[in-house]
Motif scaffolding. Structure first.
Motif, short mmCIF file in Angstrom:
data_model
loop_
_atom_site.label_atom_id
_atom_site.label_comp_id
_atom_site.label_asym_id
_atom_site.label_seq_id
_atom_site.Cartn_x
_atom_site.Cartn_y
_atom_site.Cartn_z
N MET A 1 0.85 -1.19 0.00
CA MET A 1 0.00 0.00 0.00
C MET A 1 0.88 1.24 0.00
O MET A 1 1.90 1.29 0.67
CB MET A 1 -0.90 0.00 1.24
CG MET A 1 -1.83 -1.17 1.32
SD MET A 1 -2.80 -1.16 2.84
CE MET A 1 -3.73 0.34 2.58
N ARG A 2 0.46 2.24 -0.74
CA ARG A 2 1.24 3.47 -0.86
C ARG A 2 0.36 4.64 -0.43
O ARG A 2 -0.77 4.78 -0.88
CB ARG A 2 1.74 3.68 -2.30
CG ARG A 2 2.70 2.58 -2.74
CD ARG A 2 3.21 2.82 -4.14
NE ARG A 2 4.07 1.73 -4.56
CZ ARG A 2 5.36 1.67 -4.30
NH1 ARG A 2 5.94 2.63 -3.61
NH2 ARG A 2 6.10 0.65 -4.71
N TYR A 3 0.90 5.47 0.42
CA TYR A 3 0.17 6.61 0.95
C TYR A 3 0.94 7.87 0.60
O TYR A 3 2.17 7.89 0.56
CB TYR A 3 0.02 6.52 2.47
CG TYR A 3 -0.74 5.30 2.93
CD1 TYR A 3 -0.08 4.10 3.13
CD2 TYR A 3 -2.10 5.36 3.15
CE1 TYR A 3 -0.76 2.98 3.56
CE2 TYR A 3 -2.79 4.25 3.58
CZ TYR A 3 -2.11 3.06 3.78
OH TYR A 3 -2.80 1.96 4.18
N ALA A 4 0.18 8.94 0.39
CA ALA A 4 0.81 10.21 0.02
C ALA A 4 1.48 10.84 1.23
O ALA A 4 1.09 10.62 2.37
CB ALA A 4 -0.24 11.16 -0.54
N GLN A 5 2.51 11.66 0.95
CA GLN A 5 3.16 12.51 1.93
C GLN A 5 3.72 11.72 3.11
O GLN A 5 3.60 12.09 4.27
CB GLN A 5 2.19 13.58 2.43
CG GLN A 5 1.68 14.46 1.30
CD GLN A 5 0.71 15.49 1.79
OE1 GLN A 5 0.27 15.44 2.92
NE2 GLN A 5 0.38 16.44 0.94
N GLY A 6 4.31 10.57 2.82
CA GLY A 6 5.00 9.85 3.86
C GLY A 6 4.10 9.08 4.80
O GLY A 6 4.54 8.68 5.87
N GLY A 7 2.84 8.85 4.45
CA GLY A 7 1.97 8.06 5.31
C GLY A 7 2.27 6.58 5.17
O GLY A 7 3.28 6.16 4.62
N GLN B 1 -5.34 16.02 5.52
CA GLN B 1 -5.20 14.62 5.96
C GLN B 1 -3.74 14.27 6.21
O GLN B 1 -3.40 13.51 7.13
CB GLN B 1 -5.81 13.68 4.93
CG GLN B 1 -7.31 13.82 4.75
CD GLN B 1 -7.71 14.98 3.85
OE1 GLN B 1 -6.84 15.70 3.33
NE2 GLN B 1 -8.99 15.16 3.65
N GLY B 2 -2.85 14.82 5.38
CA GLY B 2 -1.43 14.55 5.57
C GLY B 2 -0.88 15.15 6.85
O GLY B 2 -0.05 14.55 7.54
N VAL B 3 -1.39 16.35 7.23
CA VAL B 3 -0.97 16.97 8.49
C VAL B 3 -1.43 16.12 9.67
O VAL B 3 -0.69 15.91 10.63
CB VAL B 3 -1.52 18.40 8.58
CG1 VAL B 3 -1.24 19.00 9.95
CG2 VAL B 3 -0.89 19.27 7.50
#
Length: 353
Positions: free
Chosen positions: A1-7, A120-122
């Motif tokens: 699974m790949r998440y944006a912004q380092g998630g 959401q990334g924050v």
């Protein structure tokens, strides 16, 4: 699974999943069925099938962890800088109040590091580093932190003296309860706001003074008195005589010397009360620092009472309010763990001799 912004997954979670894949690979060599492996490892059968296929095509190396899918925009070093900026407070960065929101933190990241995050990334970034959304505690602007620190040291020293002298540490506070509860919810048809009839006058209807008593090795008693309703002088709060009778009742019930800790209410500082204290060799009084309710364990009792007994309730009349408050306090008298927890919440303690 790949998440944006380092998630995505943390290092510990990636290591855990890699361990599961390697355990499944050992089971493949023994010829175990997919359903049995999925049941033992508590994963889905489809996941076992994918791992069996990956091992048959790429060998054991195909099951090894490939590391994070992407690196976060803010690493640990940059987040440490961000954390220092957050601890300065929103006012230091130009906002009018003292609350951090995700949008404000997103704006601060853009200003400070010139990096773009989504809301959401924050949220994911803060949660990964141990931050959470909480209800802030209130502190009076007039509060003198230096005096509070001295008061904490005095209270800790007094607690050790209490234990050495085999006395009771008694903390007092008073609170008012009104007809309007802190929160009220009721069922109604969607689109039709329900109406609950309550008293329109904002003055409090009931005052209660409480003493919580601590002594090493003894259960913690809770002694309380409601304010008398009918007074010849028309007074609506506790008088010097009421406090005197409450302290005398506590002394008779505890059967030992008392070290009393209370706030700087004007009734506590009257000449008559000082004379009463000076005439009792079993009574020693200590004043709390101004604007320091966090050092008073009775404040925790009021908080518990407002979150349980009086919360989400519309009182019909003053008698209903008095009955509910009395019932809640009687229940707390048997919850010595809650009373001890209120003292622990202040950071103070009674050390044994």
């Amino acid at each position: 699974m790949r998440y944006a912004q380092g998630g995505g997954l943390t290092d510990e979670r990636r290591s855990f999943r890699e361990k599961l894949r390697l355990e499944a690979a050992e089971r493949f060599q023994h010829g175990d069925e997919n359903a049995d492996i999925a049941h033992d490892l508590r994963i889905s059968v489809r996941s076992v099938q994918r791992r069996r296929k990956a091992r048959s095509q790429g060998g054991p190396r195909a099951l090894a962890s490939k590391g994070p899918a992407s690196l976060p925009l803010l690493g640990d070093d940059l987040f440490a800088v961000l954390e220092r900026e957050l601890l300065k407070g929103p006012v230091a960065h130009g906002w009018p109040d003292q609350t951090w929101t995700l949008f404000r933190i997103k704006t601060l990241i853009g200003r400070r590091f010139h990096k773009s995050y989504t809301i959401q990334g924050v949220a994911a970034l803060l949660k990964r580093h141990g931050w959470s959304c909480q209800v802030p505690a209130r502190r009076a602007i007039e509060r003198n932190e230096a005096a509070v620190r001295l008061g904490e040291g005095d209270l800790a020293e007094r607690g050790r003296s209490v234990a050495a002298l085999d006395a009771w540490l008694v903390v007092e506070d008073e609170a008012g309860f009104s007809m309007t509860p802190p929160t009220t919810r009721t069922w109604s048809r969607r689109g039709h706001t329900p109406v609950v009839r309550v008293r329109g006058r904002s003055r409090r209807r009931l005052s209660v003074a409480a003493l919580v008593c601590y002594k090493p090795g003894e259960p913690s008693p809770l002694i309380y008195r409601p304010c008398p309703d009918a007074r010849p002088d028309g007074r609506k709060s506790f008088s010097r005589k009421d406090y005197r009778d409450l302290i005398q009742s506590a002394h008779q019930q505890l059967g030992g010397p008392i070290v009393l800790v209370w706030d700087n209410l004007n009734t506590h500082l009257t000449a008559g009360m000082r004379r009463y204290i000076a005439d009792r060799d079993w009574l020693t009084v200590f004043q709390l620092p101004p604007y320091a309710p966090d050092l008073n364990p009775v404040e925790g009792i009021w908080s518990v009472l407002r979150r349980t007994t009086t919360a989400n309730r519309a009182f019909a009349d003053p008698d209903d309010l008095i009955t509910a408050v009395r019932r809640g306090l009687r229940r707390l008298q048997y919850r010595h763990d809650v009373l001890d927890g209120c003292l622990t919440g202040t950071g103070l303690q009674c050390e044994p001799p």
